[in-house]
Design a protein around this motif. Structure first.
Motif, mmCIF file in Angstrom:
data_model
loop_
_atom_site.group_PDB
_atom_site.id
_atom_site.type_symbol
_atom_site.label_atom_id
_atom_site.label_comp_id
_atom_site.label_asym_id
_atom_site.label_seq_id
_atom_site.Cartn_x
_atom_site.Cartn_y
_atom_site.Cartn_z
ATOM 1 N N ASP A 1 37.787 15.826 40.447
ATOM 2 C CA ASP A 1 37.427 14.656 41.255
ATOM 3 C C ASP A 1 38.161 13.411 40.769
ATOM 4 N N MET A 2 38.369 13.324 39.458
ATOM 5 C CA MET A 2 39.102 12.190 38.913
ATOM 6 C C MET A 2 40.563 12.211 39.385
ATOM 7 N N GLU A 3 41.179 13.411 39.423
ATOM 8 C CA GLU A 3 42.553 13.524 39.928
ATOM 9 C C GLU A 3 42.616 13.144 41.403
ATOM 10 N N ARG A 4 41.575 13.542 42.138
ATOM 11 C CA ARG A 4 41.554 13.189 43.565
ATOM 12 C C ARG A 4 41.473 11.680 43.744
ATOM 13 N N ALA A 5 40.669 11.006 42.941
ATOM 14 C CA ALA A 5 40.525 9.564 43.061
ATOM 15 C C ALA A 5 41.829 8.838 42.763
ATOM 16 N N VAL A 6 42.638 9.409 41.869
ATOM 17 C CA VAL A 6 43.880 8.740 41.479
ATOM 18 C C VAL A 6 45.022 9.104 42.421
ATOM 19 N N ASN A 7 45.046 10.338 42.909
ATOM 20 C CA ASN A 7 46.216 10.828 43.644
ATOM 21 C C ASN A 7 46.154 10.591 45.145
ATOM 22 N N VAL A 8 44.990 10.369 45.722
ATOM 23 C CA VAL A 8 44.878 10.222 47.177
ATOM 24 C C VAL A 8 44.131 8.941 47.505
ATOM 25 N N THR A 9 43.985 8.706 48.807
ATOM 26 C CA THR A 9 43.244 7.558 49.364
ATOM 27 C C THR A 9 43.818 6.233 48.883
ATOM 28 N N TRP A 10 45.173 6.160 48.850
ATOM 29 C CA TRP A 10 45.820 4.890 48.518
ATOM 30 C C TRP A 10 46.563 4.384 49.749
ATOM 31 N N ARG B 1 26.795 17.641 42.102
ATOM 32 C CA ARG B 1 26.630 16.792 40.910
ATOM 33 C C ARG B 1 27.898 15.979 40.642
ATOM 34 N N LYS B 2 28.339 15.255 41.686
ATOM 35 C CA LYS B 2 29.558 14.471 41.582
ATOM 36 C C LYS B 2 29.325 13.187 40.811
ATOM 37 N N ARG B 3 30.396 12.757 40.162
ATOM 38 C CA ARG B 3 30.380 11.506 39.405
ATOM 39 C C ARG B 3 30.831 10.364 40.320
ATOM 40 N N PRO B 4 30.422 9.149 40.047
ATOM 41 C CA PRO B 4 30.772 7.995 40.910
ATOM 42 C C PRO B 4 32.170 7.461 40.578
ATOM 43 N N PHE B 5 33.227 8.071 41.180
ATOM 44 C CA PHE B 5 34.600 7.655 40.900
ATOM 45 C C PHE B 5 35.188 6.744 41.978
ATOM 46 N N LYS B 6 34.452 6.509 43.074
ATOM 47 C CA LYS B 6 34.978 5.666 44.147
ATOM 48 C C LYS B 6 34.508 4.232 43.946
ATOM 49 N N PHE B 7 35.484 3.307 43.926
ATOM 50 C CA PHE B 7 35.169 1.892 43.703
ATOM 51 C C PHE B 7 35.037 1.188 45.039
ATOM 52 N N LEU C 1 51.959 -0.129 42.470
ATOM 53 C CA LEU C 1 51.295 1.136 42.788
ATOM 54 C C LEU C 1 50.997 1.959 41.539
ATOM 55 N N LEU C 2 51.990 2.203 40.690
ATOM 56 C CA LEU C 2 51.768 3.015 39.490
ATOM 57 C C LEU C 2 50.798 2.329 38.538
ATOM 58 N N SER C 3 50.905 1.012 38.408
ATOM 59 C CA SER C 3 49.967 0.269 37.545
ATOM 60 C C SER C 3 48.548 0.367 38.080
ATOM 61 N N ALA C 4 48.406 0.303 39.417
ATOM 62 C CA ALA C 4 47.077 0.413 40.012
ATOM 63 C C ALA C 4 46.484 1.792 39.763
ATOM 64 N N GLN C 5 47.294 2.831 39.849
ATOM 65 C CA GLN C 5 46.784 4.178 39.596
ATOM 66 C C GLN C 5 46.320 4.327 38.142
ATOM 67 N N ILE C 6 47.099 3.811 37.216
ATOM 68 C CA ILE C 6 46.703 3.924 35.804
ATOM 69 C C ILE C 6 45.466 3.082 35.533
ATOM 70 N N SER C 7 45.399 1.880 36.129
ATOM 71 C CA SER C 7 44.207 1.038 35.945
ATOM 72 C C SER C 7 42.965 1.717 36.522
ATOM 73 N N HIS C 8 43.134 2.334 37.707
ATOM 74 C CA HIS C 8 42.009 3.063 38.306
ATOM 75 C C HIS C 8 41.626 4.262 37.438
#
Length: 676
Positions: free
Chosen positions: A601-610, A659-665, A620-627
């Protein structure tokens, strides 16, 4: 020739008889005749058995005589009887021998007679075959006979009836194809009409030749006028030089470039004209120049023109030039023999295959407060392709290794067009040329990518490597080049700060938390092989989502005793394609996407929905690392709240059946994390 009979041959062996022994000859002849008749009636197998029995008896008798002689005194009477018996048996053996010889002679004579009969029959058969072939050949000649009028291409019957005069066509209004005589008359009429037409065409050709001569004289006169016009124009240009210097107008430089452009090969000339026109219209920060040896280019141009003229010569001129051509060939042969001893023939073929045009076009694209790229376009005359070599001039403040690598000449032009990595020739004939020269691969000083050919033949709008014509022209290419340079510059600025363990400040318009606790502790570049060896990247490699032409990096995020390693694959068309993150967390064991749903789920949050565009290259790359830092904080704080103090706002640690974690901001107030 048939051999003589045995009696005749036997008689020839004897001397000519005299009158005294005529009685003996009669007896001899009777004996010979008797033996000949007897040999005809006797069987060879029986004679052979008798012969072997006689030989055995003689051997036994001789052995008996020898034993009796050794054991007891010699008995003369007994020995005489044995000798007599032996002599009789020898006489029988001699008779058998004579009979065998006579049978052999008869057999040879019979065979010779049969051979002569066979040869006679064969000769008769061959004579018949020759006569048959002669008749067939004469028949074929008769059947294949063609009259000269059959080679003349006549107009169709309908056209003849429509255009020919009535005096020729009125007889064939009711034309019957089955009538042989009428067919013959129609043929004669059409031939007469053909002759009339050819006479008219000959007169027309004669008149056109006269018009051609008149036009030739006019062209010569105009050419003389133009030749006298050139010195006048040069005087005018020299008189305006002070005005050019005062207005700072480089007409001399433009004339020199245009003179060089005339010497360029066709693909480079088309590219040069298009790029100059585009630059003058849009006033880009783009410098275009032609470099190389002008003298060599002039000689190459003259050689090409000479080759074209020789191909268009008449056959009569070619026959007249045969002696001169033969002399040149002989000289070449002598030189070739000398060169074979000194130079490897395969290496010489390779050198000729890699012959480049003396002139090349060089363009320099420069960004404001950024790097500049210089690209040299060369044309290979044998391979008929254009290659490009690039050089990037880096600013002095660009010191990080990864930042300098991403702006290197090897990476900057990779995949400017989709699927073009610059390792295959855009000309389909190249593979056959390499096969003919016994080279499967030749390394060229520059990538022969499709972009070069698109720019070189932009007006043709031709794209090698695809089944359809491409829509890439000079305008699109220049935009792609500047866009790529700007995107790589923005990416290099981000990598410069990553190596210093600093995440650049993001624009305020991006909905991301600004104060993550996790920090970037390490940033480095890795190879494609090392990227493939990792367990977490196997799904990407198996699905061929990444390729060897991509850029690969590794970064480490740390918070407390938890270390998150991310392997990053960046496509050459960044930021159009998102960088791909593969994660591996070292906290209470190693966790990754194959054994942990939270990491997936963490990979999904970083790799998609941008949501991003070309302007996102600077963040873009800085935003992904910050996220990713914020996601690591949320994961650690939700998994082990006692060890990690909560810094991110979220309502529930886990949610739903998965039992998903809250990774969406979500930008609600100061910001809150929720489940997807």
């Amino acid at each position: 020739m048939v051999k003589e009979t045995s009696s005749t041959s036997l008689k020839k062996k004897r001397k000519t008889p005299s009158a005294d022994n005529e009685g003996d000859l009669d007896i001899y002849k009777k004996v010979v005749d008797f033996e000949e008749k007897e040999s005809a009636s006797r069987q060879g197998a029986v004679d052979a058995n008798i012969y072997f029995e006689m030989c055995q008896d003689i051997k036994a008798t001789l052995a008996e005589m020898y034993e009796s002689k050794c054991k007891k005194p010699t008995d003369t009477s007994t020995n005489k009887e044995l000798l007599t018996d032996i002599c009789l048996k020898l006489c029988v053996i001699r008779k058998l021998n004579r009979v065998d010889k006579i049978k052999h002679v008869f057999g040879k004579e019979t065979l010779s007679t049969e051979k002569q009969k066979c040869d006679s029959i064969k000769l008769s058969y061959q004579n018949l075959v020759y006569e048959l072939h002669h008749l067939v050949a004469e028949t074929n000649k008769c059947l294949s006979f063609k009259s000269k009028d059959e080679d003349i291409e006549l107009v169709s019957f309908e056209e003849f009836m429509k255009e020919a005069p009535e005096s020729l066509t009125k007889k064939f209004i009711n034309y019957d194809k089955s009538n042989t005589e009428e067919n013959h008359n129609l043929r004669l009429a059409r031939l007469e009409w053909e002759l009339t037409q050819r006479k008219n065409l000959a007169e027309l050709c004669k008149s056109l030749e006269e018009d051609k001569k008149k036009l030739g004289k006019d062209l010569v006169e105009r050419k003389e006028k133009l030749n006298t016009l050139k010195p006048l124009l040069m005087n005018i240009i020299n008189a305006t030089k002070p005005l050019q210097e005062h207005l700072d107008v480089p007409f001399d430089q433009l004339r020199a470039e245009h003179k060089l452009a005339f010497l360029l090969p066709d693909p480079l000339y088309i590219f040069y004209v298009n790029i100059i026109s585009y630059k003058n219209v849009y006033e880009l920060n783009l410098n275009v120049s032609i470099k190389g040896d002008q003298d060599d280019a002039t000689r190459w141009k003259e050689a090409q023109e000479t080759t074209k003229e020789s191909q268009n010569d008449d056959e009569s001129e070619q026959e007249a030039d045969i002696p001169e051509v033969e002399e040149v060939v002989e000289v070449k042969k002598r030189r070739h023999r000398k060169s074979v001893q000194q130079v490897d023939p395969m290496e010489e073929k390779r050198t000729k295959l890699l012959e480049a045009h003396p002139l090349f076009v060089e363009i320099t694209a420069e960004l404001e407060r950024g790097p500049s790229i210089t690209a040299a376009f060369r044309y290979y005359t044998k391979l008929k392709i254009i290659t490009v070599t690039s050089k990037v001039n880096l600013p002095s403040n660009m010191t990080a290794n990864t930042a300098r690598d991403i702006l290197s000449s090897e990476n900057i032009l990779g995949e400017l067009c989709e699927g073009d990595v610059g390792v295959e020739s855009p000309n389909p004939a190249t593979q056959f040329q390499l096969k003919k020269s016994r080279h499967q691969f030749i390394s060229l000083p520059g990538a022969p990518n499709r972009l070069c050919l698109q720019m070189g033949a932009g007006s043709l709008r031709y794209r090698v490597g695809s089944d359809k014509a491409g829509g890439v022209n000079i305008e699109t290419v220049v935009k792609i080049l500047f866009t790529r340079l700007a995107a790589r510059n923005d990416l290099a600025n981000q990598l410069q700060q990553f190596e210093q363990s600093i995440i650049p400040k993001l624009p305020s318009t991006i909905d991301l938390p600004t104060n993550p606790v996790s920090a970037l502790t390490k940033w480095s570049s890795i190879t494609y092989q090392k990227f493939c060896q990792s367990l977490v990247t196997q799904p990407l490699v198996e699905e061929e989502i990444v390729s060897p032409s991509d850029l690969f990096y590794s970064c480490t995020l740390t918070r407390g005793n938890a270390n998150l390693q991310a392997l990053i694959a960046i496509k050459n068309n960044y930021p159009e394609a998102l960088p791909i993150f593969s994660l591996s967390l070292d906290y209470n064991g190693v966790q990754h996407s194959t054994n942990s749903d939270e990491i997936r789920d963490m990979e999904r949050a970083v790799n998609v929905t941008w949501e991003h565009g070309q302007k996102g290259s600077s963040w873009l790359l800085s935003a992904q690392i910050s996220h990713l830092c914020s996601c690591l904080d949320v994961y650690l704080e939700s998994v082990d709240p006692k060890a990690f103090c909560q810094s991110a706002m979220f309502l529930r640690n886990i949610c739903a059946r998965n039992r998903k974690r809250p990774f969406k901001f979500r930008k609600v107030g100061t910001g809150i994390f929720t489940q997807y």
